[in-house]
Scaffold this active site. Structure first.
Site, mmCIF file in Angstrom:
data_model
loop_
_atom_site.group_PDB
_atom_site.id
_atom_site.type_symbol
_atom_site.label_atom_id
_atom_site.label_comp_id
_atom_site.label_asym_id
_atom_site.label_seq_id
_atom_site.Cartn_x
_atom_site.Cartn_y
_atom_site.Cartn_z
ATOM 1 N N THR A 26 0.826 -1.217 0.000
ATOM 2 C CA THR A 26 0.000 0.000 0.000
ATOM 3 C C THR A 26 0.852 1.255 0.000
ATOM 4 O O THR A 26 0.524 2.237 -0.665
ATOM 5 C CB THR A 26 -0.920 0.003 1.244
ATOM 6 O OG1 THR A 26 -1.898 -1.006 1.047
ATOM 7 C CG2 THR A 26 -1.617 1.331 1.445
ATOM 8 N N SER A 57 1.465 -7.376 -0.982
ATOM 9 C CA SER A 57 2.107 -8.441 -0.196
ATOM 10 C C SER A 57 1.275 -9.718 -0.148
ATOM 11 O O SER A 57 1.768 -10.765 0.267
ATOM 12 C CB SER A 57 2.459 -7.968 1.207
ATOM 13 O OG SER A 57 1.325 -7.876 2.019
ATOM 14 N N THR A 70 1.438 -4.421 4.195
ATOM 15 C CA THR A 70 1.239 -4.773 5.605
ATOM 16 C C THR A 70 0.589 -6.140 5.787
ATOM 17 O O THR A 70 0.746 -6.756 6.841
ATOM 18 C CB THR A 70 0.366 -3.717 6.321
ATOM 19 O OG1 THR A 70 -0.906 -3.674 5.681
ATOM 20 C CG2 THR A 70 1.018 -2.355 6.308
ATOM 21 N N ASP A 71 -0.133 -6.620 4.765
ATOM 22 C CA ASP A 71 -0.952 -7.823 4.984
ATOM 23 C C ASP A 71 -0.126 -9.060 5.348
ATOM 24 O O ASP A 71 -0.559 -9.877 6.161
ATOM 25 C CB ASP A 71 -1.820 -8.112 3.749
ATOM 26 C CG ASP A 71 -2.883 -7.046 3.552
ATOM 27 O OD1 ASP A 71 -3.170 -6.300 4.513
ATOM 28 O OD2 ASP A 71 -3.423 -6.933 2.438
HETATM 29 N N1 ASP Z 1 -2.839 -5.205 0.436
HETATM 30 C C1 ASP Z 1 -1.740 -4.365 0.887
HETATM 31 C C2 ASP Z 1 -0.491 -5.223 0.929
HETATM 32 O O1 ASP Z 1 -0.327 -6.002 1.814
HETATM 33 C C3 ASP Z 1 -2.062 -3.788 2.211
HETATM 34 C C4 ASP Z 1 -1.024 -2.864 2.795
HETATM 35 O O2 ASP Z 1 0.110 -2.778 2.357
HETATM 36 O O3 ASP Z 1 -1.375 -2.191 3.796
HETATM 37 O O4 ASP Z 1 0.339 -5.124 0.058
#
Ligand code: ASP
Length: 318
Positions: A12, A54, A85-86
């Protein structure tokens, strides 16, 4: 000033809005240029290793990240990895266990809102990460919401809240206050406990990825475990109830014969709790102790993310 390498992987933090939804679009240089304050912290080079949400990051990418750190180890004082973050807690756990004898900071970070969105948490998270990579403790840490969390203790707790990651069963390592890291006196850095501190960095990259995290629910059928065993799986992280309970009463819902079947076939089963905090204590109740006697191992205080990586590495050694 210290020299830090940014290894950009997407997420993200680097995402832009597209017709198909948010997806990574900013490269590492784009991230750095949008946060001018970073230039006052350290010299930064960037390396665009991948550009992925991710969700699509898997063990082969952990190995790639670890090798890039190894290849650039002598050139930099520290490393920052920008990441979605995932699955960040999996990657931070993987690097925690894969980078042996680490004596430099390796800091992973991301954000809940893209750097291109108003009010994004990305600038603060990048500032925390680069401050830690330049002046922080040796070891793998996750930087988020002004905090440093030991790499194998992080868990994503919120899909949107900026305090997205909590440190599970290990005190938070440090807080960023007025541009400086303030260390938590209750936290003991794990690297100083490593006896091999002066040995060269070693990458532990033999992972057996035939491992699954399986969560029990009331009425869970033993056939599901047997099917997983027959599928060629080598290890199961079993998310049990509470302190480590595994159903063993009703004949058609008794999971213990299926567990015996798995163990006889050489499959490793490690129990985790469905509770987030306080670990697992299988010797407390009959429903846990019986499972222990059948060969299930206790995952103790680790997160499921850390247990998964540890199991992959342990099975990879064989
Ligand atoms: N879907 C995103 C990822 O994990 C979410 C994020 O980065 O907050 O790449």
């Amino acid at each position: 000033m210290k020299n830090v390498l940014l290894i950009a992987t997407g997420g993200t933090i680097a995402s832009i809005q597209t017709e198909d939804g948010m997806m990574p679009g900013l490269d590492g240089n784009g991230l750095i240029q949008r946060v001018p304050a970073l230039k006052d912290i350290c010299n930064i080079d960037t390396l665009q290793l991948m550009q992925l949400d991710s969700t699509n990051i898997h063990p082969a990418h952990w190995v790639k990240i670890a090798h890039v750190i190894n290849e650039n180890y002598s050139k930099y004082d520290g490393f920052v990895i920008s990441h979605g973050t995932d699955t960040m807690a999996y990657t931070s756990s993987a690097l925690y266990y894969m980078l042996e004898n680490l004596n430099k900071p390796v800091i992973i970070t991301g954000s809940q809102l893209s750097l291109t969105e108003e009010g994004s948490d990305a600038p603060d998270n990048l500032i925390t990460a680069f401050t830690a990579a330049a002046n922080g403790p040796a070891g793998v840490y996750l930087a988020f919401y002004g905090r440093l969390i030991q790499g194998n203790a992080a868990k994503k707790m919120y899909t949107e809240n900026f305090y997205a990651f909590h440190s599970i069963n290990v005190p938070e390592a440090a807080l960023l206050k007025n541009g400086k890291l303030s260390f938590n006196p209750d936290y003991t850095p794990y690297t100083s406990a490593q006896a091999h501190y002066n040995k060269p960095l070693t990458i532990n990259d033999c992972l057996d990825t035939n491992v699954i995290i399986l969560e029990l629910s009331p009425g869970f059928r033993p056939e599901y475990i047997r099917a997983i065993v027959d599928s060629g799986c080598h290890g199961i992280i079993l998310k049990t109830f509470g302190a480590g309970g595994i159903p063993g009463r009703e004949s058609d819902l008794n999971l213990l014969p299926a567990i015996d079947y798995a163990i006889k076939k050489g499959i490793k089963i490690v129990a985790a709790s469905q509770c987030i905090y306080d670990g697992i204590h299988m010797d407390r109740y009959e429903v846990g102790l019986t499972a222990l006697k059948h060969g299930v191992e206790s995952g103790e205080y680790l997160t499921t993310e850390a247990m998964l990586v540890k199991m992959m590495l342990e099975l990879g050694k064989k």
